[in-house]
Scaffold this motif. Structure first.
Motif, mmCIF file in Angstrom:
data_model
loop_
_atom_site.group_PDB
_atom_site.id
_atom_site.type_symbol
_atom_site.label_atom_id
_atom_site.label_comp_id
_atom_site.label_asym_id
_atom_site.label_seq_id
_atom_site.Cartn_x
_atom_site.Cartn_y
_atom_site.Cartn_z
ATOM 1 N N ASP A 138 0.829 -1.197 0.000
ATOM 2 C CA ASP A 138 0.000 0.000 0.000
ATOM 3 C C ASP A 138 0.868 1.253 0.000
ATOM 4 O OD1 ASP A 138 -2.477 -1.267 0.019
ATOM 5 O OD2 ASP A 138 -2.449 -1.494 2.216
ATOM 6 N N THR A 139 0.331 2.338 -0.578
ATOM 7 C CA THR A 139 0.950 3.665 -0.508
ATOM 8 C C THR A 139 -0.144 4.679 -0.225
ATOM 9 O OG1 THR A 139 0.651 4.205 -2.851
ATOM 10 C CG2 THR A 139 2.680 3.033 -2.256
ATOM 11 N N GLU A 140 0.240 5.876 0.137
ATOM 12 C CA GLU A 140 -0.747 6.928 0.381
ATOM 13 C C GLU A 140 -1.537 7.238 -0.886
ATOM 14 O OE1 GLU A 140 -0.808 11.591 1.677
ATOM 15 O OE2 GLU A 140 0.716 10.298 2.594
ATOM 16 N N ARG A 141 -0.878 7.228 -2.021
ATOM 17 C CA ARG A 141 -1.538 7.519 -3.294
ATOM 18 C C ARG A 141 -2.479 6.394 -3.694
ATOM 19 N NH1 ARG A 141 1.364 8.971 -9.048
ATOM 20 N NH2 ARG A 141 -0.517 8.925 -10.304
ATOM 21 N N GLY A 142 -2.063 5.173 -3.488
ATOM 22 C CA GLY A 142 -2.891 4.035 -3.881
ATOM 23 C C GLY A 142 -3.087 3.982 -5.385
ATOM 24 N N GLY A 144 -4.764 6.155 -7.186
ATOM 25 C CA GLY A 144 -5.113 7.468 -7.739
ATOM 26 C C GLY A 144 -4.361 7.728 -9.041
ATOM 27 N N GLY A 145 -5.097 8.046 -10.079
ATOM 28 C CA GLY A 145 -4.489 8.254 -11.403
ATOM 29 C C GLY A 145 -4.566 9.681 -11.850
ATOM 30 N N HIS A 148 -5.617 13.066 -9.814
ATOM 31 C CA HIS A 148 -5.967 12.703 -8.438
ATOM 32 C C HIS A 148 -5.448 13.674 -7.393
ATOM 33 C CE1 HIS A 148 -1.840 11.322 -8.162
ATOM 34 N NE2 HIS A 148 -2.013 11.245 -6.865
ATOM 35 N N THR A 149 -4.499 14.541 -7.751
ATOM 36 C CA THR A 149 -3.923 15.432 -6.735
ATOM 37 C C THR A 149 -4.576 16.818 -6.723
ATOM 38 O OG1 THR A 149 -2.185 16.159 -8.250
ATOM 39 C CG2 THR A 149 -1.687 14.286 -6.803
#
Length: 152
Positions: A138-142, A144-145, A148-149
């Motif tokens: 797992d990462t904080e971003r997961g 998200g493409g 996403h930011t």
């Protein structure tokens, strides 16, 4: 600390003895300019793409790839760019280096023999092994493409 040095062999192809070999235009330039080996002037109409020969082939060590990139001046002044950019030339390719140019401008653009059309940058290619797994960490971003930011 000195950087590693790599030898790349360049061969002019028959009928192209007058074509300039790739060269850097300044001491610290990253790319080598590539020259058109067209027999006659070649016009690329707006929206059109053409494969342009360079008149040479090369042999690189297996640690390298060559990337073909647009020349900034042609892109800015005329809308001439490289498709599939950066284009990759693999170390085991021995055919003629060609450049896929596209005219994104609004006027026809004519390429003449020995005109600078693109640049070639060499990159070291790491050895990578892909391993199939059933789970990823797992990462904080997961997952998200695109976008996403934020909204801009």
């Amino acid at each position: 600390m000195s950087q590693p040095s790599y030898n790349v062999e360049i061969k002019k192809l028959p009928g192209n003895e007058d074509i300039m070999l790739p060269q850097k235009m300044s001491e610290l330039a990253a790319g080598f300019d590539l020259y058109a080996a067209v027999e006659e002037p070649l016009t690329i109409e707006p929206g059109q793409r053409m494969l342009v020969p360079t008149g040479f082939a090369m042999a690189m060590p297996p640690e390298l790839e060559a990337q073909i990139r647009p020349r900034s001046g042609l892109a800015y002044k005329h809308g001439i760019t490289c498709l599939n950019s950066p284009g990759t030339i693999d170390a085991d390719y021995r055919g003629e280096v060609k450049v896929l140019l596209a005219n994104l401008g609004q006027a026809p653009f004519t390429i003449t023999r020995n005109e600078r059309i693109a640049q070639m940058v060499f990159q070291v290619v790491p050895r990578v092994s892909l391993g199939q797994v059933t789970e990823l960490s797992d990462t904080e971003r997961g997952a998200g493409g695109f976008g996403h930011t934020g909204t801009k």
